[in-house]
Design a protein around this motif. Sequence first.
Motif, PDB file in Angstrom:
ATOM      1  N   LYS A  97      78.442  63.970 111.716  1.00 32.46           N
ATOM      2  CA  LYS A  97      79.767  64.153 112.285  1.00 32.46           C
ATOM      3  C   LYS A  97      79.708  64.333 113.794  1.00 32.46           C
ATOM      4  CE  LYS A  97      83.937  66.963 111.678  1.00 32.46           C
ATOM      5  NZ  LYS A  97      84.517  68.121 110.955  1.00 32.46           N
ATOM      6  N   LYS A  98      78.640  64.988 114.279  1.00 33.82           N
ATOM      7  CA  LYS A  98      78.505  65.258 115.701  1.00 33.82           C
ATOM      8  C   LYS A  98      78.081  64.028 116.499  1.00 33.82           C
ATOM      9  CE  LYS A  98      77.425  70.180 115.258  1.00 33.82           C
ATOM     10  NZ  LYS A  98      76.379  71.228 115.460  1.00 33.82           N
ATOM     11  N   ALA A  99      77.466  63.034 115.833  1.00 31.19           N
ATOM     12  CA  ALA A  99      77.017  61.844 116.547  1.00 31.19           C
ATOM     13  C   ALA A  99      78.218  61.136 117.163  1.00 31.19           C
ATOM     14  CB  ALA A  99      76.282  60.907 115.601  1.00 31.19           C
ATOM     15  N   PRO A 100      78.250  60.978 118.499  1.00 29.59           N
ATOM     16  CA  PRO A 100      79.419  60.383 119.151  1.00 29.59           C
ATOM     17  C   PRO A 100      79.515  58.880 118.909  1.00 29.59           C
ATOM     18  CG  PRO A 100      77.688  60.754 120.750  1.00 29.59           C
ATOM     19  CD  PRO A 100      77.209  61.357 119.457  1.00 29.59           C
ATOM     20  N   SER A 101      80.725  58.393 118.769  1.00 26.31           N
ATOM     21  CA  SER A 101      80.947  56.956 118.629  1.00 26.31           C
ATOM     22  C   SER A 101      81.021  56.281 119.990  1.00 26.31           C
ATOM     23  CB  SER A 101      82.240  56.702 117.854  1.00 26.31           C
ATOM     24  OG  SER A 101      82.149  57.232 116.551  1.00 26.31           O
ATOM     25  N   TRP A 102      81.530  57.027 120.963  1.00 26.93           N
ATOM     26  CA  TRP A 102      81.665  56.512 122.328  1.00 26.93           C
ATOM     27  C   TRP A 102      81.241  57.586 123.321  1.00 26.93           C
ATOM     28  CZ3 TRP A 102      83.068  51.472 123.373  1.00 26.93           C
ATOM     29  CH2 TRP A 102      83.561  50.742 122.286  1.00 26.93           C
ATOM     30  N   VAL A 103      80.660  57.151 124.430  1.00 28.16           N
ATOM     31  CA  VAL A 103      80.201  58.082 125.467  1.00 28.16           C
ATOM     32  C   VAL A 103      80.518  57.507 126.846  1.00 28.16           C
ATOM     33  CG1 VAL A 103      78.291  58.914 124.013  1.00 28.16           C
ATOM     34  CG2 VAL A 103      77.902  57.030 125.619  1.00 28.16           C
ATOM     35  N   LYS A 104      80.353  58.354 127.865  1.00 24.29           N
ATOM     36  CA  LYS A 104      80.481  57.878 129.242  1.00 24.29           C
ATOM     37  C   LYS A 104      79.290  56.984 129.581  1.00 24.29           C
ATOM     38  CE  LYS A 104      82.746  62.193 130.596  1.00 24.29           C
ATOM     39  NZ  LYS A 104      82.695  63.392 131.476  1.00 24.29           N
ATOM     40  N   PRO A 105      79.504  55.915 130.345  1.00 20.68           N
ATOM     41  CA  PRO A 105      78.395  54.997 130.635  1.00 20.68           C
ATOM     42  C   PRO A 105      77.352  55.562 131.600  1.00 20.68           C
ATOM     43  CG  PRO A 105      80.365  54.287 131.781  1.00 20.68           C
ATOM     44  CD  PRO A 105      80.779  55.400 130.879  1.00 20.68           C
ATOM     45  N   LYS A 140      74.199  53.789 130.233  1.00 22.04           N
ATOM     46  CA  LYS A 140      74.173  53.867 128.776  1.00 22.04           C
ATOM     47  C   LYS A 140      75.250  52.988 128.150  1.00 22.04           C
ATOM     48  CE  LYS A 140      74.756  58.211 129.501  1.00 22.04           C
ATOM     49  NZ  LYS A 140      75.022  59.656 129.344  1.00 22.04           N
ATOM     50  N   ALA A 141      74.945  52.476 126.964  1.00 19.54           N
ATOM     51  CA  ALA A 141      75.957  51.737 126.209  1.00 19.54           C
ATOM     52  C   ALA A 141      77.072  52.711 125.846  1.00 19.54           C
ATOM     53  CB  ALA A 141      75.352  51.123 124.959  1.00 19.54           C
ATOM     54  N   ALA A 142      78.314  52.358 126.176  1.00 20.30           N
ATOM     55  CA  ALA A 142      79.434  53.255 125.898  1.00 20.30           C
ATOM     56  C   ALA A 142      79.682  53.393 124.407  1.00 20.30           C
ATOM     57  CB  ALA A 142      80.697  52.747 126.584  1.00 20.30           C
ATOM     58  N   GLY A 143      79.301  52.386 123.642  1.00 22.11           N
ATOM     59  CA  GLY A 143      79.442  52.426 122.187  1.00 22.11           C
ATOM     60  C   GLY A 143      78.406  51.527 121.547  1.00 22.11           C
ATOM     61  N   ALA A 144      78.214  51.676 120.251  1.00 26.61           N
ATOM     62  CA  ALA A 144      77.250  50.847 119.534  1.00 26.61           C
ATOM     63  C   ALA A 144      77.736  49.403 119.486  1.00 26.61           C
ATOM     64  CB  ALA A 144      77.046  51.384 118.128  1.00 26.61           C
ATOM     65  N   GLY A 145      76.794  48.470 119.537  1.00 26.39           N
ATOM     66  CA  GLY A 145      77.183  47.060 119.466  1.00 26.39           C
ATOM     67  C   GLY A 145      76.013  46.123 119.665  1.00 26.39           C
ATOM     68  N   THR A 146      76.326  44.886 120.010  1.00 34.09           N
ATOM     69  CA  THR A 146      75.320  43.842 120.203  1.00 34.09           C
ATOM     70  C   THR A 146      75.483  43.241 121.592  1.00 34.09           C
ATOM     71  OG1 THR A 146      75.424  43.298 117.848  1.00 34.09           O
ATOM     72  CG2 THR A 146      74.403  41.675 119.302  1.00 34.09           C
ATOM     73  N   VAL A 147      74.369  43.087 122.289  1.00 29.43           N
ATOM     74  CA  VAL A 147      74.391  42.508 123.638  1.00 29.43           C
ATOM     75  C   VAL A 147      74.697  41.009 123.524  1.00 29.43           C
ATOM     76  CG1 VAL A 147      73.056  42.053 125.736  1.00 29.43           C
ATOM     77  CG2 VAL A 147      72.728  44.210 124.469  1.00 29.43           C
ATOM     78  N   VAL A 148      75.760  40.567 124.210  1.00 29.12           N
ATOM     79  CA  VAL A 148      76.124  39.145 124.171  1.00 29.12           C
ATOM     80  C   VAL A 148      75.927  38.454 125.518  1.00 29.12           C
ATOM     81  CG1 VAL A 148      77.731  39.402 122.248  1.00 29.12           C
ATOM     82  CG2 VAL A 148      78.557  39.730 124.588  1.00 29.12           C
ATOM     83  N   GLY A 194      75.243  55.576 123.742  1.00 33.25           N
ATOM     84  CA  GLY A 194      74.406  56.474 124.528  1.00 33.25           C
ATOM     85  C   GLY A 194      73.014  55.946 124.807  1.00 33.25           C
ATOM     86  N   GLN A 195      72.670  54.780 124.274  1.00 31.40           N
ATOM     87  CA  GLN A 195      71.342  54.207 124.525  1.00 31.40           C
ATOM     88  C   GLN A 195      71.255  53.654 125.936  1.00 31.40           C
ATOM     89  OE1 GLN A 195      69.982  51.400 121.544  1.00 31.40           O
ATOM     90  NE2 GLN A 195      68.616  50.379 123.002  1.00 31.40           N
ATOM     91  N   LYS A 196      70.167  53.932 126.602  1.00 30.80           N
ATOM     92  CA  LYS A 196      69.959  53.406 127.958  1.00 30.80           C
ATOM     93  C   LYS A 196      69.766  51.898 127.903  1.00 30.80           C
ATOM     94  CE  LYS A 196      66.395  53.441 131.470  1.00 30.80           C
ATOM     95  NZ  LYS A 196      65.167  54.079 131.952  1.00 30.80           N
ATOM     96  N   ALA A 229      91.757  54.516 130.116  1.00 30.17           N
ATOM     97  CA  ALA A 229      92.712  54.743 129.031  1.00 30.17           C
ATOM     98  C   ALA A 229      92.051  54.480 127.678  1.00 30.17           C
ATOM     99  CB  ALA A 229      93.931  53.847 129.211  1.00 30.17           C
ATOM    100  N   PHE A 230      91.229  53.429 127.611  1.00 26.58           N
ATOM    101  CA  PHE A 230      90.554  53.131 126.350  1.00 26.58           C
ATOM    102  C   PHE A 230      89.607  54.267 125.962  1.00 26.58           C
ATOM    103  CE2 PHE A 230      86.753  51.724 124.146  1.00 26.58           C
ATOM    104  CZ  PHE A 230      87.297  51.205 122.988  1.00 26.58           C
ATOM    105  N   LEU A 231      88.805  54.737 126.917  1.00 24.42           N
ATOM    106  CA  LEU A 231      87.870  55.819 126.606  1.00 24.42           C
ATOM    107  C   LEU A 231      88.604  57.082 126.155  1.00 24.42           C
ATOM    108  CD1 LEU A 231      85.154  55.415 129.399  1.00 24.42           C
ATOM    109  CD2 LEU A 231      84.963  54.838 126.966  1.00 24.42           C
ATOM    110  N   ARG A 232      89.726  57.360 126.786  1.00 21.93           N
ATOM    111  CA  ARG A 232      90.514  58.524 126.337  1.00 21.93           C
ATOM    112  C   ARG A 232      90.973  58.357 124.891  1.00 21.93           C
ATOM    113  NH1 ARG A 232      92.763  58.303 131.606  1.00 21.93           N
ATOM    114  NH2 ARG A 232      94.595  57.170 130.822  1.00 21.93           N
TER     115      ARG A 232
END
Length: 238
Positions: A97-105, A140-148, A194-196, A229-232
């Motif tokens: 539950k504590k694992a963040p879905s989105w973070v500051k870059p 850091k990646a703001a959210g999980a995903g795939t590099v395109v 949060g991954q560098k 606005a999106f991050l908020r």
Amino acid sequence: MSKRVMNPAARITAVALVTAGLGASLVAGAGSAFAAEGKAATIATAATGASAAVAAQADAQAQAATKAAVAKQVAAKQAAAKAAVAKAVKAAPAAAKKAPSWVKPVGGYTLSASFNQGGAMWAHKHSGQDFAVPVGTPVKAAGAGTVVKAGPNGGGDGPAYGNAIVVKHANGKYSQYAHLSKINVHIGQKVGAGQKIALSGNTGNSSGPHLHFEIRTTPNYGSALNPAAFLRSVGVTL
């Protein structure tokens, strides 16, 4: 005076009686000694048997005490293991539950140019949010995903972005990171929130070291949304 002479037959009889009496005494003494020795042996045997019984009882008690101690240790270890498992099971949902879905870059930043801001630096209005940070700051990646997209020339979006990365997210949005000094990921790589993924820099059309950050509806330039606005909206306040 005449000498008295004992009758030979009487003498023999007297000697025989004396001898018989002595023999009886010897036999009686030997019998008494044998009886005493037998009694002592019986007492010694009884004592030995009692000692053996006591020793056997002590050994049995020691074995029982050892078994009880081992059983107690095993029970304690089993209880500790069960407690550890229960604690881990209980903590797992909380950790998830504590694992963040989105973070500051980036961290340690100062907000500079904001979304839709006008100025001579851009052919159109500013398409992202700038974070002023020193060159080499981890990005850091703001959210999980795939590099395109990943590479120079804005990763294909043009030289104004310098070295840049674009990440596709599960919600259909894309995040872009520009003006980088170093790229640490490649196209097709999966990244976590949060991954560098890079180091900030001052490449491309930049007036000073900073990270240019965008949220897009497509991987390409021209589809940007207001990133603050999106991050908020996903629980991240700048």
